[in-house]
Design a protein around this motif. Structure first.
Motif, short mmCIF file in Angstrom:
data_model
loop_
_atom_site.label_atom_id
_atom_site.label_comp_id
_atom_site.label_asym_id
_atom_site.label_seq_id
_atom_site.Cartn_x
_atom_site.Cartn_y
_atom_site.Cartn_z
N ALA A 139 2.34 1.63 -3.51
CA ALA A 139 1.34 2.01 -4.51
C ALA A 139 0.86 3.44 -4.32
O ALA A 139 0.64 4.17 -5.30
CB ALA A 139 0.16 1.06 -4.46
N ASN A 140 0.71 3.88 -3.07
CA ASN A 140 0.12 5.19 -2.80
C ASN A 140 1.12 6.24 -2.36
O ASN A 140 0.81 7.43 -2.36
CB ASN A 140 -0.97 5.06 -1.74
N THR B 18 2.22 6.80 0.64
CA THR B 18 1.99 7.27 2.01
C THR B 18 1.48 6.13 2.88
O THR B 18 0.94 5.15 2.37
CB THR B 18 0.99 8.44 2.04
N ASP B 19 1.67 6.29 4.18
CA ASP B 19 1.09 5.33 5.12
C ASP B 19 0.11 6.01 6.06
O ASP B 19 -0.35 5.41 7.02
CB ASP B 19 2.17 4.60 5.91
N SER C 65 0.83 -1.20 0.00
CA SER C 65 0.00 0.00 0.00
C SER C 65 0.87 1.26 0.00
O SER C 65 0.57 2.24 -0.69
CB SER C 65 -0.92 0.00 1.22
N LYS D 54 -5.00 10.09 4.44
CA LYS D 54 -4.73 10.26 3.01
C LYS D 54 -5.15 9.03 2.22
O LYS D 54 -5.60 9.16 1.08
CB LYS D 54 -3.25 10.55 2.80
N LEU D 55 -5.01 7.86 2.80
CA LEU D 55 -5.45 6.64 2.11
C LEU D 55 -6.96 6.59 1.97
O LEU D 55 -7.49 6.03 1.01
CB LEU D 55 -4.94 5.40 2.85
N GLY E 153 -8.77 9.30 1.63
CA GLY E 153 -9.17 10.43 0.79
C GLY E 153 -9.69 11.58 1.61
O GLY E 153 -10.33 12.48 1.05
#
Length: 112
Positions: A97-98, A100-101, A94, A105-106, A108
């Motif tokens: 892919a993004n 950030t942890d 994750s 933010k994951l 949104g």
């Protein structure tokens, strides 16, 4: 001795809950692992310390210890290790892919 273990269990659950409520994904994984270790200690403590012989049939001995709490703990440790390794791999993927942890933010919700 059970009082000291109960205090340690309470401290582990408190720290695990604090880590579960944080925003970083790695802290959430470590918090769930700490709570699992606290539950393992709780099972061992509730099983009690009993002195006796091995529970073998046909030996003619009267007092024996119950092996069920130790078997439950060994199973829980293996399951906890596997789940923690799986969740660590998922959090790493994750992050890759993004970028950030951060849980907000994951999800949104970075502007709220």
């Amino acid at each position: 001795m059970e009082i000291v273990i109960a205090i340690v269990i309470g401290i582990l659950v408190t720290i695990g809950t604090y880590l579960l409520l944080s925003r970083q994904l790695l802290r959430i994984v470590f918090g769930s692992s700490l709570i699992s270790h606290a539950v393992n200690l709780l099972i061992i403590t509730s099983g009690g310390l009993k002195k006796g012989n091995a529970p073998l049939l046909g030996e003619g001995k009267i007092g024996f210890t119950d092996a069920l709490p130790q078997a439950l703990i060994l199973t829980a440790i293996v399951i906890n290790f596997a789940v923690t390794a799986f969740v660590l791999v998922l959090s790493y993927r994750s992050f890759k892919a993004n970028g950030t942890d951060d849980m907000e933010k994951l999800r949104g919700n970075e502007h709220e």
